[in-house]
Motif scaffolding. Structure first.
Motif, PDB file in Angstrom:
ATOM      1  N   GLY A   6       0.798  -1.130   0.079  1.00  0.00           N
ATOM      2  CA  GLY A   6      -0.167   0.287   0.422  1.00  0.00           C
ATOM      3  C   GLY A   6       1.220   1.398   0.116  1.00  0.00           C
ATOM      4  O   GLY A   6       0.332   2.317  -0.358  1.00  0.00           O
ATOM      5  N   TYR A   7       1.873   1.545   0.785  1.00  0.00           N
ATOM      6  CA  TYR A   7       2.560   2.549   0.652  1.00  0.00           C
ATOM      7  C   TYR A   7       3.530   2.355  -0.755  1.00  0.00           C
ATOM      8  O   TYR A   7       3.676   3.836  -1.240  1.00  0.00           O
ATOM      9  CB  TYR A   7       3.545   2.117   2.093  1.00  0.00           C
ATOM     10  CG  TYR A   7       3.452   2.443   3.261  1.00  0.00           C
ATOM     11  CD1 TYR A   7       2.545   2.885   3.571  1.00  0.00           C
ATOM     12  CD2 TYR A   7       4.047   1.851   4.660  1.00  0.00           C
ATOM     13  CE1 TYR A   7       1.680   2.491   4.855  1.00  0.00           C
ATOM     14  CE2 TYR A   7       3.783   1.223   5.659  1.00  0.00           C
ATOM     15  CZ  TYR A   7       2.324   1.937   5.631  1.00  0.00           C
ATOM     16  OH  TYR A   7       1.358   1.989   7.461  1.00  0.00           O
ATOM     17  N   ARG A   9       1.885   1.888  -3.261  1.00  0.00           N
ATOM     18  CA  ARG A   9       1.221   2.309  -4.549  1.00  0.00           C
ATOM     19  C   ARG A   9       1.149   4.323  -4.393  1.00  0.00           C
ATOM     20  O   ARG A   9       0.599   4.586  -4.793  1.00  0.00           O
ATOM     21  CB  ARG A   9      -0.028   1.531  -4.511  1.00  0.00           C
ATOM     22  CG  ARG A   9       0.640   0.165  -4.893  1.00  0.00           C
ATOM     23  CD  ARG A   9      -1.317  -0.306  -4.940  1.00  0.00           C
ATOM     24  NE  ARG A   9      -2.161  -0.334  -3.385  1.00  0.00           N
ATOM     25  CZ  ARG A   9      -2.209  -1.950  -2.443  1.00  0.00           C
ATOM     26  NH1 ARG A   9      -1.328  -2.802  -3.496  1.00  0.00           N
ATOM     27  NH2 ARG A   9      -2.039  -1.453  -2.221  1.00  0.00           N
ATOM     28  N   SER A  10       1.065   4.577  -2.441  1.00  0.00           N
ATOM     29  CA  SER A  10       0.585   5.722  -2.794  1.00  0.00           C
ATOM     30  C   SER A  10       1.376   6.620  -2.568  1.00  0.00           C
ATOM     31  O   SER A  10       1.633   7.932  -2.047  1.00  0.00           O
ATOM     32  CB  SER A  10      -0.088   5.936  -0.987  1.00  0.00           C
ATOM     33  OG  SER A  10       0.463   5.304   0.229  1.00  0.00           O
ATOM     34  N   GLY A  16      -0.385  11.125  -4.063  1.00  0.00           N
ATOM     35  CA  GLY A  16      -0.960  10.368  -3.318  1.00  0.00           C
ATOM     36  C   GLY A  16      -0.691  10.154  -1.782  1.00  0.00           C
ATOM     37  O   GLY A  16      -1.233   9.491  -1.165  1.00  0.00           O
ATOM     38  N   GLU A  17       0.361  10.077  -1.537  1.00  0.00           N
ATOM     39  CA  GLU A  17       0.245  10.538   0.102  1.00  0.00           C
ATOM     40  C   GLU A  17      -0.493  11.069   0.667  1.00  0.00           C
ATOM     41  O   GLU A  17      -0.465  11.605   1.644  1.00  0.00           O
ATOM     42  CB  GLU A  17       1.948  11.075  -0.373  1.00  0.00           C
ATOM     43  CG  GLU A  17       2.246  10.970   1.522  1.00  0.00           C
ATOM     44  CD  GLU A  17       2.225   9.799   2.444  1.00  0.00           C
ATOM     45  OE1 GLU A  17       1.431   9.810   3.526  1.00  0.00           O
ATOM     46  OE2 GLU A  17       2.226   8.757   1.883  1.00  0.00           O
ATOM     47  N   ARG A  19      -3.451  12.223  -0.652  1.00  0.00           N
ATOM     48  CA  ARG A  19      -4.827  11.531  -0.250  1.00  0.00           C
ATOM     49  C   ARG A  19      -4.720  10.210   0.496  1.00  0.00           C
ATOM     50  O   ARG A  19      -5.589  10.151   1.608  1.00  0.00           O
ATOM     51  CB  ARG A  19      -4.750  10.634  -1.665  1.00  0.00           C
ATOM     52  CG  ARG A  19      -6.179   9.921  -2.026  1.00  0.00           C
ATOM     53  CD  ARG A  19      -7.168  11.027  -1.796  1.00  0.00           C
ATOM     54  NE  ARG A  19      -8.475  10.187  -0.968  1.00  0.00           N
ATOM     55  CZ  ARG A  19      -9.569   9.924  -1.137  1.00  0.00           C
ATOM     56  NH1 ARG A  19     -10.046  11.170  -0.142  1.00  0.00           N
ATOM     57  NH2 ARG A  19     -11.171   9.605  -1.413  1.00  0.00           N
ATOM     58  N   ARG A  20      -3.242   9.951   0.883  1.00  0.00           N
ATOM     59  CA  ARG A  20      -3.604   9.097   2.023  1.00  0.00           C
ATOM     60  C   ARG A  20      -3.366   9.347   3.308  1.00  0.00           C
ATOM     61  O   ARG A  20      -3.924   9.136   4.412  1.00  0.00           O
ATOM     62  CB  ARG A  20      -2.001   8.150   1.661  1.00  0.00           C
ATOM     63  CG  ARG A  20      -1.611   6.889   2.616  1.00  0.00           C
ATOM     64  CD  ARG A  20      -0.910   6.339   2.587  1.00  0.00           C
ATOM     65  NE  ARG A  20      -0.036   5.607   3.484  1.00  0.00           N
ATOM     66  CZ  ARG A  20      -0.052   5.510   4.508  1.00  0.00           C
ATOM     67  NH1 ARG A  20      -0.028   6.763   5.153  1.00  0.00           N
ATOM     68  NH2 ARG A  20       0.301   5.289   5.856  1.00  0.00           N
ATOM     69  N   TYR A  57      -6.122   0.182  -1.611  1.00  0.00           N
ATOM     70  CA  TYR A  57      -4.866   1.092  -2.799  1.00  0.00           C
ATOM     71  C   TYR A  57      -3.726   1.765  -1.800  1.00  0.00           C
ATOM     72  O   TYR A  57      -3.083   1.527  -2.331  1.00  0.00           O
ATOM     73  CB  TYR A  57      -5.452   1.689  -3.179  1.00  0.00           C
ATOM     74  CG  TYR A  57      -5.065   2.286  -4.827  1.00  0.00           C
ATOM     75  CD1 TYR A  57      -4.350   1.334  -5.728  1.00  0.00           C
ATOM     76  CD2 TYR A  57      -4.475   3.304  -4.511  1.00  0.00           C
ATOM     77  CE1 TYR A  57      -3.559   2.315  -6.716  1.00  0.00           C
ATOM     78  CE2 TYR A  57      -3.048   4.841  -5.127  1.00  0.00           C
ATOM     79  CZ  TYR A  57      -2.536   3.952  -6.221  1.00  0.00           C
ATOM     80  OH  TYR A  57      -1.859   4.532  -7.239  1.00  0.00           O
ATOM     81  N   HIS A  58      -4.049   2.662  -0.463  1.00  0.00           N
ATOM     82  CA  HIS A  58      -3.455   3.138  -0.100  1.00  0.00           C
ATOM     83  C   HIS A  58      -2.982   2.133   0.976  1.00  0.00           C
ATOM     84  O   HIS A  58      -1.768   2.688   1.688  1.00  0.00           O
ATOM     85  CB  HIS A  58      -3.882   4.300   0.408  1.00  0.00           C
ATOM     86  CG  HIS A  58      -4.276   5.317  -0.638  1.00  0.00           C
ATOM     87  ND1 HIS A  58      -2.849   6.079  -1.316  1.00  0.00           N
ATOM     88  CD2 HIS A  58      -5.893   5.828  -0.981  1.00  0.00           C
ATOM     89  CE1 HIS A  58      -4.434   6.704  -2.076  1.00  0.00           C
ATOM     90  NE2 HIS A  58      -5.277   6.757  -2.104  1.00  0.00           N
TER      91      HIS A  58
END
Length: 200
Positions: A6-7, A9-10, A16-17, A19-20, A57-58
């Motif tokens: 997950g890490y 991907r995000s 992306g980070e 959003r996570r 995903y995250h």
């Protein structure tokens, strides 16, 4: 190889980070209100205003998400505790600082974090990190409350003593609710810290 999927991907972009972090904040808020009982990806997704697929995903599954949320909730508690200790510096003794953080430790989300330790004890194969990380998170802050002139080994010894004692009080608070008894024990801890600080 050791990174969680997950890490990977995000973490590919700042967006992306971000959003996570946003999702984790929302899940952490929910955890602080509703606790760990019945925690699931479905509940987390509802709290975060998204789907369980987005969370996967995250994050690397529900255990990873729960662990990260508990860590963040604990960090919030530590930040408030250290702010309270900083205000106590007008009377700059170690005992005064510990007295300042105690109301934070037993307030608001303390019951959720107690659940996290209980979960780690009940199912260590899945949740042992919840307990191990607690010490890793708290010790540096307690270490920093000690007098600056103390050598590091003395600071660590006293920080360990404070952590173990307060953890015992928190368990007693949660299980017996014996407020007067806990206060008496806490008063004894304060006297012990005063003696320790007065020692050469």
């Amino acid at each position: 190889m050791g990174e969680r999927a997950g890490y990977r991907r995000s973490a590919g972009s700042a967006r992306g980070e971000a959003r996570r972090r946003e999702l984790l904040d929302r899940v952490t808020d929910d955890l602080g209100v509703n606790g760990l009982v019945d925690f699931s990806l479905r509940r987390a997704a509802r709290a975060a205003g998204t789907t369980h697929k987005v969370l996967l995903y995250h994050f690397d599954g529900p255990e990873d998400l729960l662990t990260q949320a508990v860590l963040q909730l604990r960090e919030r508690r530590i930040s408030r505790s250290m702010a309270a200790a900083a205000e106590a510096l007008a009377g700059p003794t170690l005992a005064a600082r510990v007295q300042a953080i105690w109301p934070i430790l037993i307030g608001e989300e303390s019951w959720v974090l107690d659940q996290a330790i209980g979960l780690a004890m009940y199912d260590p194969a899945r949740y042992a990190e919840l307990a191990r990380n607690a010490s890793k998170q708290y010790l540096p802050s307690l270490f920093s409350l000690c007098p600056e002139h103390w050598p590091d080994d003395r600071k660590l010894e006293v920080a360990e003593m404070i952590l173990g004692t307060l953890r015992g009080f928190l368990v007693e608070w949660r299980t017996s609710g014996d407020g007067p008894g806990i206060q008496a024990g806490f008063n004894a801890l304060v006297r012990a810290l005063d003696r320790e600080e007065a020692a050469p």
